[in-house]
Enzyme design. Structure first.
Site, mmCIF file in Angstrom:
data_model
loop_
_atom_site.group_PDB
_atom_site.id
_atom_site.type_symbol
_atom_site.label_atom_id
_atom_site.label_comp_id
_atom_site.label_asym_id
_atom_site.label_seq_id
_atom_site.Cartn_x
_atom_site.Cartn_y
_atom_site.Cartn_z
ATOM 1 N N GLY A 27 2.425 -2.840 48.516
ATOM 2 C CA GLY A 27 3.352 -3.956 48.276
ATOM 3 C C GLY A 27 3.689 -4.091 46.801
ATOM 4 N N GLY A 53 6.872 -5.955 45.493
ATOM 5 C CA GLY A 53 7.037 -7.398 45.701
ATOM 6 C C GLY A 53 6.762 -8.168 44.422
ATOM 7 N N ASP A 110 4.223 -10.224 43.512
ATOM 8 C CA ASP A 110 2.868 -10.099 42.968
ATOM 9 C C ASP A 110 2.570 -8.665 42.548
ATOM 10 N N LEU A 119 -1.498 -5.871 49.079
ATOM 11 C CA LEU A 119 -0.537 -6.971 48.979
ATOM 12 C C LEU A 119 0.631 -6.814 49.953
ATOM 13 N N ALA A 120 0.742 -5.679 50.625
ATOM 14 C CA ALA A 120 1.911 -5.424 51.472
ATOM 15 C C ALA A 120 1.935 -6.365 52.667
ATOM 16 N N SER A 179 -4.128 -16.167 52.250
ATOM 17 C CA SER A 179 -3.168 -17.241 51.972
ATOM 18 C C SER A 179 -3.690 -18.614 52.359
ATOM 19 N N GLU A 217 -1.972 -20.626 53.792
ATOM 20 C CA GLU A 217 -1.406 -20.897 55.125
ATOM 21 C C GLU A 217 -2.487 -20.805 56.212
ATOM 22 N N TYR A 256 2.430 -16.178 60.891
ATOM 23 C CA TYR A 256 2.003 -15.628 59.593
ATOM 24 C C TYR A 256 0.557 -16.040 59.296
ATOM 25 N N LYS A 297 -2.678 -13.607 58.878
ATOM 26 C CA LYS A 297 -3.464 -13.570 57.631
ATOM 27 C C LYS A 297 -4.936 -13.874 57.920
ATOM 28 N N ARG A 303 10.555 -14.336 42.239
ATOM 29 C CA ARG A 303 10.323 -14.782 43.611
ATOM 30 C C ARG A 303 11.510 -14.386 44.495
HETATM 31 P P1 NDP Z 1 6.575 -10.149 48.645
HETATM 32 O O1 NDP Z 1 7.217 -10.413 49.953
HETATM 33 O O2 NDP Z 1 7.363 -10.339 47.402
HETATM 34 O O3 NDP Z 1 5.968 -8.657 48.622
HETATM 35 C C1 NDP Z 1 5.439 -8.042 49.755
HETATM 36 C C2 NDP Z 1 5.779 -6.565 49.694
HETATM 37 O O4 NDP Z 1 5.199 -5.894 50.825
HETATM 38 C C3 NDP Z 1 7.275 -6.278 49.733
HETATM 39 O O5 NDP Z 1 7.633 -5.443 48.661
HETATM 40 C C4 NDP Z 1 7.467 -5.597 51.077
HETATM 41 O O6 NDP Z 1 8.504 -4.630 51.094
HETATM 42 C C5 NDP Z 1 6.132 -4.914 51.257
HETATM 43 N N1 NDP Z 1 5.919 -4.519 52.656
HETATM 44 C C6 NDP Z 1 6.257 -5.192 53.784
HETATM 45 N N2 NDP Z 1 5.927 -4.496 54.878
HETATM 46 C C7 NDP Z 1 5.373 -3.331 54.454
HETATM 47 C C8 NDP Z 1 4.843 -2.195 55.090
HETATM 48 N N3 NDP Z 1 4.802 -2.110 56.423
HETATM 49 N N4 NDP Z 1 4.365 -1.179 54.342
HETATM 50 C C9 NDP Z 1 4.404 -1.233 52.992
HETATM 51 N N5 NDP Z 1 4.900 -2.290 52.315
HETATM 52 C C10 NDP Z 1 5.375 -3.333 53.038
HETATM 53 O O7 NDP Z 1 5.265 -11.057 48.605
HETATM 54 P P2 NDP Z 1 4.428 -11.583 47.331
HETATM 55 O O8 NDP Z 1 4.446 -10.557 46.282
HETATM 56 O O9 NDP Z 1 4.843 -12.962 47.038
HETATM 57 O O10 NDP Z 1 2.967 -11.681 47.980
HETATM 58 C C11 NDP Z 1 2.084 -10.554 47.994
HETATM 59 C C12 NDP Z 1 1.086 -10.735 49.132
HETATM 60 O O11 NDP Z 1 0.357 -11.936 48.925
HETATM 61 C C13 NDP Z 1 1.727 -10.848 50.523
HETATM 62 O O12 NDP Z 1 0.871 -10.231 51.438
HETATM 63 C C14 NDP Z 1 1.777 -12.358 50.760
HETATM 64 O O13 NDP Z 1 1.749 -12.637 52.145
HETATM 65 C C15 NDP Z 1 0.507 -12.799 50.053
HETATM 66 N N6 NDP Z 1 0.523 -14.148 49.527
HETATM 67 C C16 NDP Z 1 1.542 -14.564 48.720
HETATM 68 C C17 NDP Z 1 1.531 -15.834 48.175
HETATM 69 C C18 NDP Z 1 2.647 -16.328 47.307
HETATM 70 O O14 NDP Z 1 2.743 -17.556 47.126
HETATM 71 N N7 NDP Z 1 3.468 -15.460 46.723
HETATM 72 C C19 NDP Z 1 0.415 -16.765 48.449
HETATM 73 C C20 NDP Z 1 -0.633 -16.198 49.275
HETATM 74 C C21 NDP Z 1 -0.562 -14.939 49.778
HETATM 75 P P3 NDP Z 1 9.943 -4.984 51.719
HETATM 76 O O15 NDP Z 1 10.600 -5.871 50.698
HETATM 77 O O16 NDP Z 1 10.557 -3.662 51.896
HETATM 78 O O17 NDP Z 1 9.689 -5.708 53.008
HETATM 79 P P1 GDR Z 2 5.505 -21.172 52.183
HETATM 80 O O1 GDR Z 2 6.690 -21.056 51.117
HETATM 81 O O2 GDR Z 2 5.984 -21.313 53.566
HETATM 82 O O3 GDR Z 2 4.586 -22.261 51.676
HETATM 83 O O4 GDR Z 2 4.807 -19.743 52.055
HETATM 84 P P2 GDR Z 2 8.233 -21.461 51.218
HETATM 85 O O5 GDR Z 2 8.713 -21.511 49.818
HETATM 86 O O6 GDR Z 2 8.970 -20.613 52.168
HETATM 87 O O7 GDR Z 2 8.175 -22.949 51.840
HETATM 88 C C1 GDR Z 2 7.509 -24.011 51.189
HETATM 89 C C2 GDR Z 2 7.780 -25.298 51.952
HETATM 90 O O8 GDR Z 2 9.144 -25.691 51.750
HETATM 91 C C3 GDR Z 2 9.693 -26.044 53.010
HETATM 92 N N1 GDR Z 2 11.153 -25.882 53.001
HETATM 93 C C4 GDR Z 2 11.797 -24.710 52.906
HETATM 94 N N2 GDR Z 2 11.335 -23.451 52.745
HETATM 95 C C5 GDR Z 2 12.253 -22.453 52.668
HETATM 96 N N3 GDR Z 2 11.819 -21.200 52.478
HETATM 97 N N4 GDR Z 2 13.595 -22.682 52.775
HETATM 98 C C6 GDR Z 2 14.100 -23.942 52.954
HETATM 99 O O9 GDR Z 2 15.297 -24.121 53.053
HETATM 100 C C7 GDR Z 2 13.157 -25.006 53.011
HETATM 101 N N5 GDR Z 2 13.285 -26.355 53.163
HETATM 102 C C8 GDR Z 2 12.061 -26.862 53.158
HETATM 103 C C9 GDR Z 2 9.002 -25.105 53.993
HETATM 104 O O10 GDR Z 2 9.174 -25.565 55.325
HETATM 105 C C10 GDR Z 2 7.573 -25.166 53.461
HETATM 106 O O11 GDR Z 2 6.903 -26.295 53.944
HETATM 107 C C11 GDR Z 2 4.602 -19.141 50.777
HETATM 108 C C12 GDR Z 2 4.697 -17.617 50.987
HETATM 109 O O12 GDR Z 2 4.670 -16.990 49.728
HETATM 110 C C13 GDR Z 2 3.532 -17.106 51.811
HETATM 111 O O13 GDR Z 2 3.547 -15.683 51.833
HETATM 112 C C14 GDR Z 2 2.230 -17.592 51.176
HETATM 113 O O14 GDR Z 2 1.121 -17.152 51.918
HETATM 114 C C15 GDR Z 2 2.228 -19.106 51.077
HETATM 115 O O15 GDR Z 2 3.335 -19.508 50.269
HETATM 116 C C16 GDR Z 2 0.953 -19.651 50.418
#
Ligand code: NDP
Ligand code: GDR
Length: 344
Positions: free
Chosen positions: A8, A11, A13, A85-86, A134, A136, A157, A161, A192
């Site tokens: 990942g 992405g 992170d 992280l994927a 997460s 979540e 999700y 996780k 993001r």
């Molecule tokens: P992103 O969605 O930005 O990054 C995830 C990456 O994983 C993407 O580049 C995606 O590629 C890649 N991916 C998806 N499916 C596959 C696959 N089958 N094989 C290889 N790569 C794949 O997420 P973040 O960087 O924000 O988060 C990183 C990780 O941490 C994730 O697992 C997320 O669920 C977890 N997480 C994130 C939090 C946050 O607030 N950001 C909080 C807690 C956990 P593609 O774009 O092509 O789909």
């Molecule tokens: P989350 O992040 O679901 O917490 O997951 P997101 O930013 O999508 O939503 C946060 C909160 O905002 C509310 N919301 C909306 N969300 C989105 N995306 N779009 C909207 O229009 C909108 N309106 C209100 C959502 O319902 C939610 O309550 C993120 C991801 O990075 C996960 O991969 C990670 O694990 C968790 O944070 C911790």
């Protein structure tokens, strides 16, 4: 010098973690699902850097659901640390694509763990493993949430996780794998994805300021989240793998905010009143919501010495500045508070 493998890596992170590890002197191998077609835009600064950095950063195209590919990648790159992280990371989308989400997160993590275990057994090497868990997973459990809080996920999700979290603990207990689960609360940055609420808001506020759109449709505005900066959170991932014993850690700021506060700061930076532009759209709501996440990262502070350095306002201001700059605009200076008039 150590070698790390990041799944990942393209992405949010993954890009910050790759930069951080390169700064620590690591050689970094990154697995990206797609390399063509703009999919690795977050890695552009890394790929453009000097010869020396380029030679320590290597990209590999592939999918974590491909077991043979994974095993070969681990055998060839010989990592000291593997950061998993994927995954499909959008909670709302997981209600629309539950099977794909479960496959990549739950089955995908099991496949990474199994490939890693097979590699360690065959080579006699030790590889440290980080799993991107997460907040979540806590779902309906009320705040503050810490490592002792029961898991009660409220989305496909979150369920996936939790399966990945439990699988990681099983490999740690069964085979002595040095494996850590990070339980990370929301973390954001100018990198993001555009479909997460912080970035959706900063991007829309910038576009409205530029006259490119007028309305922003949002879902449930009543929720509260604990938002930190991704750069702080990837440092915590690394710290977990530098400990003597593998353990699980909550990573959070300890402060939650309402979406209204996010709107106030972002639209304020663009010189706009969000109430004139935001509309409620049922299509943006989820079938089930997580109302309030606010983490207690006391264990990480005590054992890792980890604390966040970037607060909520500074985070949103940075995101806003970046989205305005992409459109050739600058943030409005925060108005100075009017001097108070002394009365007798
Ligand atoms: P992103 O969605 O930005 O990054 C995830 C990456 O994983 C993407 O580049 C995606 O590629 C890649 N991916 C998806 N499916 C596959 C696959 N089958 N094989 C290889 N790569 C794949 O997420 P973040 O960087 O924000 O988060 C990183 C990780 O941490 C994730 O697992 C997320 O669920 C977890 N997480 C994130 C939090 C946050 O607030 N950001 C909080 C807690 C956990 P593609 O774009 O092509 O789909
Ligand atoms: P989350 O992040 O679901 O917490 O997951 P997101 O930013 O999508 O939503 C946060 C909160 O905002 C509310 N919301 C909306 N969300 C989105 N995306 N779009 C909207 O229009 C909108 N309106 C209100 C959502 O319902 C939610 O309550 C993120 C991801 O990075 C996960 O991969 C990670 O694990 C968790 O944070 C911790």
């Amino acid at each position: 010098m150590k070698t790390a493998l990041i799944t990942g890596v393209a992405g949010q992170d993954g890009s910050y973690l790759a930069e951080f590890l390169l700064e620590q002197g690591y050689t970094v191998h990154g697995l990206a699902r797609r390399i063509e077609g703009g999919a690795i835009w977050r890695l552009a600064p890394l790929l453009a850097e000097s010869d020396e950095t380029e030679r320590r950063f290597f990209l590999h195209e592939g999918d974590i659901l491909d077991a043979g590919f994974l095993r070969r990648l681990i055998d060839e790159t010989q990592p000291d640390e593997l950061y998993n992280l994927a995954g499909q990371s959008h909670v709302g989308l997981s209600f629309v694509q539950p099977a794909r989400t479960m496959a990549v997160i739950a089955t995908g993590t099991a496949m990474v763990l199994e490939a890693l275990h097979a590699h360690c057994r065959a080579s006699g090497r030790q590889v440290r493993f980080y799993q991107a868990g997460s907040s979540e997973m806590f779902g309906a459990s009320p705040p503050p949430q810490n490592e002792d809080t029961p898991f009660h996920p409220r989305s496909p999700y979150g369920v996936a996780k939790l399966a990945a979290h439990n699988a990681t603990a099983v490999y740690r207990d069964a085979y002595g794998l040095f494996a850590c689960n990070g339980i990370l609360f929301n973390h954001e940055s100018p990198r993001r994805g555009e479909n997460f609420v912080t970035r959706k808001v900063t991007l829309a506020a910038a576009r409205i300021a530029a006259g490119m759109q007028d309305r922003l449709a949002l879902g449930d505005l009543s929720v509260r989240r604990d938002w930190g900066h991704a750069a702080d959170y990837v440092r915590a991932m690394w710290l977990m793998l530098q400990q003597e014993e593998p353990e699980d850690f909550v990573i959070a700021t300890g402060q939650s905010h309402a979406i209204g506060e996010l709107l106030e700061i972002a639209f304020g930076q663009a010189g706009l009143d969000w109430r004139r532009h935001v509309v409620a759209d049922p299509a943006c709501r989820r079938p089930l919501e997580v109302d309030h996440l606010c983490g207690d990262a006391g264990k990480a502070a005590r054992l890792l010495g980890w604390r966040p350095t970037i607060g909520f306002e500074a985070l949103i201001a940075e995101m806003m500045e970046a989205d305005l700059a992409r459109l050739g605009l600058q943030p409005v200076q925060a108005a100075q508070p009017a001097p108070r008039l002394m009365t007798a």
